[in-house]
Design a protein around this motif. Structure first.
Motif, mmCIF file in Angstrom:
data_model
loop_
_atom_site.group_PDB
_atom_site.id
_atom_site.type_symbol
_atom_site.label_atom_id
_atom_site.label_comp_id
_atom_site.label_asym_id
_atom_site.label_seq_id
_atom_site.Cartn_x
_atom_site.Cartn_y
_atom_site.Cartn_z
ATOM 1 N N TYR A 11 0.830 -1.194 0.000
ATOM 2 C CA TYR A 11 0.000 0.000 0.000
ATOM 3 C C TYR A 11 0.867 1.247 0.000
ATOM 4 O O TYR A 11 2.059 1.193 0.323
ATOM 5 C CB TYR A 11 -0.969 0.005 1.191
ATOM 6 C CG TYR A 11 -0.269 0.104 2.537
ATOM 7 C CD1 TYR A 11 -0.101 1.331 3.155
ATOM 8 C CD2 TYR A 11 0.215 -1.026 3.174
ATOM 9 C CE1 TYR A 11 0.533 1.426 4.383
ATOM 10 C CE2 TYR A 11 0.843 -0.950 4.394
ATOM 11 C CZ TYR A 11 1.002 0.285 5.003
ATOM 12 O OH TYR A 11 1.637 0.362 6.209
ATOM 13 N N GLN A 12 0.259 2.364 -0.348
ATOM 14 C CA GLN A 12 0.956 3.645 -0.397
ATOM 15 C C GLN A 12 0.039 4.698 0.227
ATOM 16 O O GLN A 12 -1.100 4.852 -0.201
ATOM 17 C CB GLN A 12 1.255 4.036 -1.853
ATOM 18 C CG GLN A 12 1.919 5.375 -2.028
ATOM 19 C CD GLN A 12 3.389 5.322 -1.672
ATOM 20 O OE1 GLN A 12 4.061 4.348 -1.990
ATOM 21 N NE2 GLN A 12 3.892 6.337 -1.019
ATOM 22 N N ILE A 13 0.521 5.388 1.245
ATOM 23 C CA ILE A 13 -0.224 6.507 1.814
ATOM 24 C C ILE A 13 0.076 7.715 0.936
ATOM 25 O O ILE A 13 1.218 8.154 0.842
ATOM 26 C CB ILE A 13 0.183 6.773 3.277
ATOM 27 C CG1 ILE A 13 -0.147 5.550 4.131
ATOM 28 C CG2 ILE A 13 -0.520 8.027 3.797
ATOM 29 C CD1 ILE A 13 0.363 5.638 5.553
ATOM 30 N N GLU A 14 -0.943 8.219 0.268
ATOM 31 C CA GLU A 14 -0.751 9.326 -0.672
ATOM 32 C C GLU A 14 -0.941 10.689 -0.028
ATOM 33 O O GLU A 14 -0.358 11.666 -0.474
ATOM 34 C CB GLU A 14 -1.697 9.166 -1.860
ATOM 35 C CG GLU A 14 -1.394 7.917 -2.674
ATOM 36 C CD GLU A 14 -2.335 7.735 -3.839
ATOM 37 O OE1 GLU A 14 -3.330 8.499 -3.960
ATOM 38 O OE2 GLU A 14 -2.090 6.822 -4.645
ATOM 39 N N LYS A 15 -1.770 10.756 1.007
ATOM 40 C CA LYS A 15 -2.059 12.037 1.624
ATOM 41 C C LYS A 15 -2.362 11.808 3.099
ATOM 42 O O LYS A 15 -3.094 10.881 3.438
ATOM 43 C CB LYS A 15 -3.258 12.668 0.927
ATOM 44 C CG LYS A 15 -3.530 14.089 1.280
ATOM 45 C CD LYS A 15 -4.656 14.612 0.389
ATOM 46 C CE LYS A 15 -4.853 16.091 0.570
ATOM 47 N NZ LYS A 15 -5.940 16.599 -0.283
ATOM 48 N N GLN A 19 5.846 11.800 3.984
ATOM 49 C CA GLN A 19 6.263 11.134 2.749
ATOM 50 C C GLN A 19 6.308 9.653 3.067
ATOM 51 O O GLN A 19 7.042 9.222 3.953
ATOM 52 C CB GLN A 19 7.642 11.615 2.305
ATOM 53 C CG GLN A 19 8.121 10.901 1.054
ATOM 54 C CD GLN A 19 9.500 11.368 0.612
ATOM 55 O OE1 GLN A 19 9.892 12.487 0.876
ATOM 56 N NE2 GLN A 19 10.222 10.492 -0.047
ATOM 57 N N HIS A 20 5.510 8.878 2.364
ATOM 58 C CA HIS A 20 5.427 7.441 2.622
ATOM 59 C C HIS A 20 6.164 6.705 1.513
ATOM 60 O O HIS A 20 5.838 6.854 0.344
ATOM 61 C CB HIS A 20 3.958 7.001 2.685
ATOM 62 C CG HIS A 20 3.777 5.614 3.183
ATOM 63 N ND1 HIS A 20 3.313 4.602 2.386
ATOM 64 C CD2 HIS A 20 4.017 5.069 4.393
ATOM 65 C CE1 HIS A 20 3.255 3.494 3.097
ATOM 66 N NE2 HIS A 20 3.683 3.754 4.319
ATOM 67 N N ASP A 21 7.180 5.941 1.878
ATOM 68 C CA ASP A 21 8.019 5.258 0.897
ATOM 69 C C ASP A 21 7.607 3.810 0.649
ATOM 70 O O ASP A 21 7.761 3.296 -0.450
ATOM 71 C CB ASP A 21 9.484 5.284 1.351
ATOM 72 C CG ASP A 21 9.998 6.704 1.531
ATOM 73 O OD1 ASP A 21 9.653 7.574 0.722
ATOM 74 O OD2 ASP A 21 10.738 6.944 2.511
ATOM 75 N N LYS A 57 1.709 16.371 7.380
ATOM 76 C CA LYS A 57 2.119 15.817 6.091
ATOM 77 C C LYS A 57 3.240 14.809 6.294
ATOM 78 O O LYS A 57 4.061 14.942 7.192
ATOM 79 C CB LYS A 57 2.582 16.927 5.162
ATOM 80 C CG LYS A 57 1.476 17.875 4.773
ATOM 81 C CD LYS A 57 1.993 18.956 3.864
ATOM 82 C CE LYS A 57 0.873 19.931 3.523
ATOM 83 N NZ LYS A 57 1.340 21.000 2.648
#
Length: 73
Positions: free
Chosen positions: A3-7, A14-16, A12
């Motif tokens: 999965y990727q956390i976009e927002k 940054q999800h890698d 805020k």
């Protein structure tokens, strides 16, 4: 599952990387490996690093609590 956390709000980040791996152990139980890598993007470097470390500790506690809750079902 990846999965990727976009927002994220209100802070805020940054999800890698986000991965949840489930492995059936064959005895009615499941081994869960949960990996989440990223960093908070707080504008002040020193405060950001300290806050990031604190959030990492709290995240570990939170994820562990979720997994224990699932395990007890």
């Amino acid at each position: 599952m990846q999965y990727q956390i976009e927002k994220a709000k209100p802070i805020k980040m940054q999800h890698d990387k986000g991965v949840i791996d489930l492995k059936d152990l064959g005895d009615g139980t499941t081994h869960v490996t949960w990996i989440s890598e990223g960093r908070l993007t707080v504008p002040l470097p020193l405060i950001g690093r300290l806050f990031d470390r604190q959030m990492q500790k709290q995240g570990t506690i939170g994820f562990s609590s979720i997994l224990k809750s699932i395990e007890s079902r």
